[in-house]
Design a protein around this motif. Structure first.
Motif, PDB file in Angstrom:
ATOM      1  N   ASP A 114      17.475 -18.537 -45.986  1.00  0.00           N
ATOM      2  CA  ASP A 114      16.786 -19.866 -45.367  1.00  0.00           C
ATOM      3  C   ASP A 114      18.293 -20.538 -45.012  1.00  0.00           C
ATOM      4  O   ASP A 114      19.222 -20.920 -45.878  1.00  0.00           O
ATOM      5  CB  ASP A 114      15.887 -20.624 -46.455  1.00  0.00           C
ATOM      6  N   LYS A 119      21.011 -22.703 -47.109  1.00  0.00           N
ATOM      7  CA  LYS A 119      19.937 -23.669 -47.966  1.00  0.00           C
ATOM      8  C   LYS A 119      19.590 -22.713 -49.362  1.00  0.00           C
ATOM      9  O   LYS A 119      19.727 -23.123 -50.509  1.00  0.00           O
ATOM     10  CB  LYS A 119      18.727 -24.078 -47.229  1.00  0.00           C
ATOM     11  N   GLU A 120      19.075 -21.559 -48.989  1.00  0.00           N
ATOM     12  CA  GLU A 120      18.430 -20.734 -50.114  1.00  0.00           C
ATOM     13  C   GLU A 120      18.582 -19.279 -49.795  1.00  0.00           C
ATOM     14  O   GLU A 120      18.384 -18.780 -48.881  1.00  0.00           O
ATOM     15  CB  GLU A 120      17.047 -20.990 -50.281  1.00  0.00           C
ATOM     16  N   LEU A 121      18.787 -18.607 -50.991  1.00  0.00           N
ATOM     17  CA  LEU A 121      18.887 -17.153 -50.834  1.00  0.00           C
ATOM     18  C   LEU A 121      17.982 -16.635 -51.797  1.00  0.00           C
ATOM     19  O   LEU A 121      17.587 -17.190 -52.796  1.00  0.00           O
ATOM     20  CB  LEU A 121      20.509 -16.419 -51.281  1.00  0.00           C
ATOM     21  N   GLN A 122      17.278 -15.334 -51.294  1.00  0.00           N
ATOM     22  CA  GLN A 122      16.491 -14.596 -52.328  1.00  0.00           C
ATOM     23  C   GLN A 122      16.924 -13.157 -52.389  1.00  0.00           C
ATOM     24  O   GLN A 122      17.525 -12.423 -51.321  1.00  0.00           O
ATOM     25  CB  GLN A 122      15.046 -14.456 -51.565  1.00  0.00           C
ATOM     26  N   TYR A 141      19.396 -24.335 -42.981  1.00  0.00           N
ATOM     27  CA  TYR A 141      19.069 -25.839 -42.685  1.00  0.00           C
ATOM     28  C   TYR A 141      19.822 -26.279 -41.514  1.00  0.00           C
ATOM     29  O   TYR A 141      21.381 -26.315 -41.710  1.00  0.00           O
ATOM     30  CB  TYR A 141      19.257 -26.601 -44.014  1.00  0.00           C
ATOM     31  N   ASN A 184      26.748 -31.313 -56.341  1.00  0.00           N
ATOM     32  CA  ASN A 184      26.012 -31.591 -55.164  1.00  0.00           C
ATOM     33  C   ASN A 184      26.451 -32.833 -54.699  1.00  0.00           C
ATOM     34  O   ASN A 184      26.312 -33.652 -55.486  1.00  0.00           O
ATOM     35  CB  ASN A 184      24.280 -31.419 -55.507  1.00  0.00           C
TER      36      ASN A 184
END
Length: 192
Positions: free
Chosen positions: A90, A75-78, A92, A129
């Motif tokens: 993160d 879902k998300e990378l930092q 999902y 998306n």
């Protein structure tokens, strides 16, 4: 969608100090959000995450946390602001019935008419998306550009894919055939 396995160990401690210690050991802190009310905090090795993060492909990730299996998508990378080192991931959690929204890579097929006339094909966005159950999501979105004329564009609103709802704004330009000096010179010669 492609599938890949990831092994992780559950994190008992969270916070700045605990995550610094994990990163020194070569582990990346991760969270899975989804079915359970609380996110599942775990750590995975950077060498395993590298195969998932640094690729243009999208994956269904089979996460094994201390013997318990979870199906998830990224879902998300930092990343660290100066070194670009991976700091946090993160995920999902998914299942067969729940719809997910995910960015699918775009692949342009064919030779555009505008390119044959001297223009240059430019891809404006790499991913679109879409929303659908994960089993219906393809690896790439194929877009035919053979009829695209010089100076024309293809917008997201002009596209449709079977079984997918497009979540990207319909006004976003996917690709365009831009005029070049050579195409302008050829057009002025033809006009004379």
């Amino acid at each position: 969608m492609r599938e890949i396995s990831l092994n992780g160990k559950k994190r008992t401690e969270t916070g700045k100090k605990a995550t610094k210690m994990l990163r020194k050991e070569g582990l990346i802190p991760c969270n899975i959000y989804g079915e359970e009310k609380e996110p599942i905090a775990f750590a995975a090795s950077f060498s395993e995450l590298r195969k998932i993060v640094y690729t243009p492909h999208i994956y269904v990730i089979n996460v094994n946390i201390d013997g318990k299996e979870h199906k998830a998508v990224m879902k998300e990378l930092q990343f660290h602001p100066t070194t670009d080192a991976l700091m946090h991931v993160d995920l999902y959690e998914i299942n067969d019935t729940k719809e997910i929204t995910i960015g699918i890579p775009v692949k342009l097929n064919g030779l555009a008419q505008g390119v044959r006339d001297g223009g240059k094909l430019a891809l404006q966005i790499r991913k679109i998306n879409v929303t659908a159950p994960y089993k219906q999501i393809p690896e790439v979105l194929n877009i035919d550009v053979t009829n695209l004329q010089l100076g024309k564009t293809i917008k997201v609103g002009e596209l449709s894919f079977e079984g997918l709802k497009i979540a990207t704004s319909p006004d976003v330009v996917v690709c365009a055939v831009k005029t070049t000096r050579a195409s302008r010179a050829a057009a002025s010669e033809a006009a004379e």
